[in-house]
Write a protein that holds these residues in place. Structure first.
Motif, PDB file in Angstrom:
ATOM      1  N   LEU A 225      38.550  97.262 103.599  1.00  0.00           N
ATOM      2  CA  LEU A 225      37.359  98.102 103.709  1.00  0.00           C
ATOM      3  C   LEU A 225      37.215  98.927 102.435  1.00  0.00           C
ATOM      4  CD1 LEU A 225      35.073  99.109 105.639  1.00  0.00           C
ATOM      5  CD2 LEU A 225      36.626 100.956 106.291  1.00  0.00           C
ATOM      6  N   SER A 226      36.078  98.829 101.784  1.00  0.00           N
ATOM      7  CA  SER A 226      35.874  99.471 100.487  1.00  0.00           C
ATOM      8  C   SER A 226      34.383  99.681 100.275  1.00  0.00           C
ATOM      9  CB  SER A 226      36.427  98.592  99.366  1.00  0.00           C
ATOM     10  OG  SER A 226      35.664  97.392  99.269  1.00  0.00           O
ATOM     11  N   PRO A 227      34.004 100.497  99.283  1.00  0.00           N
ATOM     12  CA  PRO A 227      32.577 100.635  98.979  1.00  0.00           C
ATOM     13  C   PRO A 227      31.912  99.296  98.700  1.00  0.00           C
ATOM     14  CG  PRO A 227      33.816 102.362  97.888  1.00  0.00           C
ATOM     15  CD  PRO A 227      34.827 101.429  98.491  1.00  0.00           C
ATOM     16  N   GLU A 228      32.643  98.398  98.023  1.00  0.00           N
ATOM     17  CA  GLU A 228      32.066  97.091  97.699  1.00  0.00           C
ATOM     18  C   GLU A 228      31.798  96.263  98.955  1.00  0.00           C
ATOM     19  OE1 GLU A 228      33.764  98.918  94.296  1.00  0.00           O
ATOM     20  OE2 GLU A 228      34.718  98.417  96.224  1.00  0.00           O
ATOM     21  N   SER A 229      32.764  96.241  99.876  1.00  0.00           N
ATOM     22  CA  SER A 229      32.578  95.447 101.100  1.00  0.00           C
ATOM     23  C   SER A 229      31.501  96.049 101.994  1.00  0.00           C
ATOM     24  CB  SER A 229      33.909  95.336 101.860  1.00  0.00           C
ATOM     25  OG  SER A 229      34.296  96.577 102.425  1.00  0.00           O
ATOM     26  N   ILE A 230      31.426  97.376 102.032  1.00  0.00           N
ATOM     27  CA  ILE A 230      30.397  98.042 102.840  1.00  0.00           C
ATOM     28  C   ILE A 230      29.007  97.756 102.280  1.00  0.00           C
ATOM     29  CG2 ILE A 230      29.507 100.278 103.604  1.00  0.00           C
ATOM     30  CD1 ILE A 230      32.451 101.259 103.447  1.00  0.00           C
ATOM     31  N   ALA A 231      28.865  97.864 100.957  1.00  0.00           N
ATOM     32  CA  ALA A 231      27.575  97.591 100.321  1.00  0.00           C
ATOM     33  C   ALA A 231      27.153  96.146 100.545  1.00  0.00           C
ATOM     34  CB  ALA A 231      27.658  97.896  98.829  1.00  0.00           C
ATOM     35  N   ARG A 232      28.110  95.231 100.432  1.00  0.00           N
ATOM     36  CA  ARG A 232      27.802  93.813 100.629  1.00  0.00           C
ATOM     37  C   ARG A 232      27.359  93.551 102.066  1.00  0.00           C
ATOM     38  NH1 ARG A 232      31.919  92.318  98.177  1.00  0.00           N
ATOM     39  NH2 ARG A 232      33.339  92.161  99.956  1.00  0.00           N
ATOM     40  N   LYS A 233      28.025  94.172 103.023  1.00  0.00           N
ATOM     41  CA  LYS A 233      27.690  93.980 104.431  1.00  0.00           C
ATOM     42  C   LYS A 233      26.280  94.451 104.730  1.00  0.00           C
ATOM     43  CE  LYS A 233      28.228  93.557 108.926  1.00  0.00           C
ATOM     44  NZ  LYS A 233      28.319  92.223 109.585  1.00  0.00           N
ATOM     45  N   HIS A 234      25.839  95.529 104.096  1.00  0.00           N
ATOM     46  CA  HIS A 234      24.530  96.113 104.382  1.00  0.00           C
ATOM     47  C   HIS A 234      23.471  95.742 103.352  1.00  0.00           C
ATOM     48  CE1 HIS A 234      27.312  98.530 106.809  1.00  0.00           C
ATOM     49  NE2 HIS A 234      26.295  98.675 107.625  1.00  0.00           N
ATOM     50  N   ARG A 235      23.830  94.804 102.470  1.00  0.00           N
ATOM     51  CA  ARG A 235      22.887  94.261 101.498  1.00  0.00           C
ATOM     52  C   ARG A 235      22.270  95.353 100.619  1.00  0.00           C
ATOM     53  NH1 ARG A 235      19.188  89.701 104.177  1.00  0.00           N
ATOM     54  NH2 ARG A 235      18.821  89.385 101.959  1.00  0.00           N
ATOM     55  N   ILE A 236      23.115  96.256 100.169  1.00  0.00           N
ATOM     56  CA  ILE A 236      22.691  97.289  99.245  1.00  0.00           C
ATOM     57  C   ILE A 236      23.662  97.322  98.070  1.00  0.00           C
ATOM     58  CG2 ILE A 236      21.586  98.718 101.018  1.00  0.00           C
ATOM     59  CD1 ILE A 236      24.053 100.465 101.074  1.00  0.00           C
ATOM     60  N   SER A 237      23.305  98.005  97.009  1.00  0.00           N
ATOM     61  CA  SER A 237      24.190  98.113  95.864  1.00  0.00           C
ATOM     62  C   SER A 237      25.232  99.202  96.112  1.00  0.00           C
ATOM     63  CB  SER A 237      23.390  98.440  94.604  1.00  0.00           C
ATOM     64  OG  SER A 237      22.812  99.734  94.701  1.00  0.00           O
ATOM     65  N   VAL A 238      26.371  99.074  95.423  1.00  0.00           N
ATOM     66  CA  VAL A 238      27.418 100.087  95.539  1.00  0.00           C
ATOM     67  C   VAL A 238      26.883 101.431  95.039  1.00  0.00           C
ATOM     68  CG1 VAL A 238      29.718 100.775  94.754  1.00  0.00           C
ATOM     69  CG2 VAL A 238      29.258  98.382  95.310  1.00  0.00           C
ATOM     70  N   ARG A 239      26.116 101.382  93.968  1.00  0.00           N
ATOM     71  CA  ARG A 239      25.540 102.619  93.425  1.00  0.00           C
ATOM     72  C   ARG A 239      24.661 103.311  94.457  1.00  0.00           C
ATOM     73  NH1 ARG A 239      21.772 102.927  87.958  1.00  0.00           N
ATOM     74  NH2 ARG A 239      21.447 105.178  87.980  1.00  0.00           N
ATOM     75  N   TYR A 240      23.868 102.537  95.188  1.00  0.00           N
ATOM     76  CA  TYR A 240      22.991 103.132  96.198  1.00  0.00           C
ATOM     77  C   TYR A 240      23.809 103.690  97.362  1.00  0.00           C
ATOM     78  CZ  TYR A 240      18.816 103.756  99.013  1.00  0.00           C
ATOM     79  OH  TYR A 240      17.805 104.314  99.760  1.00  0.00           O
ATOM     80  N   LEU A 241      24.885 102.996  97.725  1.00  0.00           N
ATOM     81  CA  LEU A 241      25.757 103.491  98.787  1.00  0.00           C
ATOM     82  C   LEU A 241      26.329 104.855  98.414  1.00  0.00           C
ATOM     83  CD1 LEU A 241      27.304 102.970 101.469  1.00  0.00           C
ATOM     84  CD2 LEU A 241      29.089 101.900 100.073  1.00  0.00           C
ATOM     85  N   HIS A 242      26.783 104.995  97.169  1.00  0.00           N
ATOM     86  CA  HIS A 242      27.313 106.282  96.724  1.00  0.00           C
ATOM     87  C   HIS A 242      26.237 107.365  96.775  1.00  0.00           C
ATOM     88  CE1 HIS A 242      31.286 104.996  95.726  1.00  0.00           C
ATOM     89  NE2 HIS A 242      30.892 104.123  94.823  1.00  0.00           N
ATOM     90  N   ARG A 243      24.992 106.975  96.474  1.00  0.00           N
ATOM     91  CA  ARG A 243      23.909 107.950  96.502  1.00  0.00           C
ATOM     92  C   ARG A 243      23.651 108.443  97.923  1.00  0.00           C
ATOM     93  NH1 ARG A 243      18.954 105.631  93.850  1.00  0.00           N
ATOM     94  NH2 ARG A 243      17.795 105.706  95.803  1.00  0.00           N
ATOM     95  N   LEU A 244      23.772 107.544  98.896  1.00  0.00           N
ATOM     96  CA  LEU A 244      23.608 107.950 100.285  1.00  0.00           C
ATOM     97  C   LEU A 244      24.643 109.001 100.678  1.00  0.00           C
ATOM     98  CD1 LEU A 244      22.947 104.569 102.148  1.00  0.00           C
ATOM     99  CD2 LEU A 244      21.286 106.351 101.640  1.00  0.00           C
TER     100      LEU A 244
END
Length: 335
Positions: A225-244
């Motif tokens: 479980l990582s930012p990369e896997s979470i972003a991939r699962k939700h079809r968003i970029s890692v950068r956008y995930l961090h912004r959330l």
């Protein structure tokens, strides 16, 4: 399907203008370049929702006040850029539309599209009254490109693409009308959320954050479980995930670690039965390295995992220092 394939070159532009105006709404089409023009448009209807796919060479499209005056029906359209690019303008705003982007426009006000090269787009048209949103909300959304890599657009785009690629002929009328209603509800949600203060960020936080947090909570035991896997699962970029997560005042990785430590602390504090080993608890909640887990636990709680376990089980009742771990960061939802 209407196509210029069998139309003589000298008549292609006239034919295409008529085909587009009859299929969508009256508009003026001006090809770019002096060569032969090629275009194809396919249409389908799902209840009161019209679905069209347009493929054509470079061109400019404009809907003028004169053409609007001759139209009897007020429509709102959502266009999905399948390939190629466009410059879209309405209500005094211009937007660069890239592949995958969405645009919303109102056919009762002038607008234009400029396609610099061959393109394809899905166009969804529906009666303006069916949306149930205000004119002001629609005006705040038009003239903007809505990305589909992040936020609500990321959830909506695959559904629209699938809908445009399938035939509506197989749906009974009652099912088609119900499905059209769901699509209209999605469009209304998109417009309402994009029009509110905060726009895309507010929409993404409303729809994405509960899903992201739930995914993290359900997968804490996965060491991958990582930012990369979470972003991939939700079809968003890692950068956008961090912004959330900026709104939560914590990074994604730190949030995952805090939630894991919280669950480890709870399990080590349980009384009765067979006492779990520290290494077993650590692995169960995603910590691969026992030494790293012990350091992280001590940094968070001020004691080692073994000391925490001993303190909790030595007490007749939970004391304040042992009962309240300092790691409560929105574990089940957004604050």
């Amino acid at each position: 399907m209407l196509t210029t394939a069998s139309v003589p070159d000298r008549d292609k532009v006239t034919y295409w203008n008529d085909a587009v105006s009859r299929t969508l709404v009256p508009m003026t089409v001006v090809p770019r370049g002096d060569g032969s023009f090629d275009g194809r448009i396919t249409t389908d209807r799902l209840g009161y929702l019209q679905v069209a796919t347009v493929e054509a060479d470079a061109k400019s499209v404009s809907r003028t006040p004169e053409l609007i005056a001759g139209s009897s029906e007020a429509l709102v359209a959502v266009s999905v850029q399948v390939s190629g690019t466009a410059v879209f303008a309405q209500d005094g705003r211009r937007a660069e539309v890239g592949e995958g982007d969405l645009v919303v426009y109102d056919t009762t006000r002038p607008y234009s599209f400029d396609y610099p090269r061959r393109f394809a787009a899905h166009v969804f048209q529906l009666p303006r009254h069916a949306l149930g949103v205000s004119d002001g909300e629609i005006r705040r959304v038009t003239g903007n490109a809505i990305g589909t890599r992040d936020g609500f657009g990321a959830m909506l785009s695959p559904f629209l693409t699938s809908l445009a690629s399938s035939s509506a002929a197989g749906y009974p009328p009652a099912v088609a009308n119900r499905l059209a209603g769901h699509v209209v509800d999605l469009f209304a949600t998109l417009i309402t959320e994009r029009a509110q203060p905060g726009g895309a960020d507010a929409a993404a936080r409303s729809h994405l954050m509960p899903r992201v947090l739930d995914h993290i909570n359900r997968n804490l035991g996965d060491p991958d479980l990582s930012p990369e896997s979470i972003a991939r699962k939700h079809r968003i970029s890692v950068r956008y995930l961090h912004r959330l997560f900026e709104g939560e005042g914590i990074t994604v990785s730190r949030f995952i670690r805090r939630r894991r430590l919280e669950e480890c602390g709870r399990e080590l504090a349980r009384r009765g039965g067979t006492a779990p080993t520290v290494s077993a608890v650590a692995q169960r909640w995603g910590f691969v390295n026992p030494a790293h887990f012990s350091r992280a636990f001590r940094a968070a709680y001020g004691v080692s995992p073994r000391e925490w376990h001993g303190l909790r089980n030595a007490q007749d009742g939970p004391g304040p220092s042992a009962a309240t771990p300092p790691l409560r960061v929105a574990p089940r939802g957004v604050r």
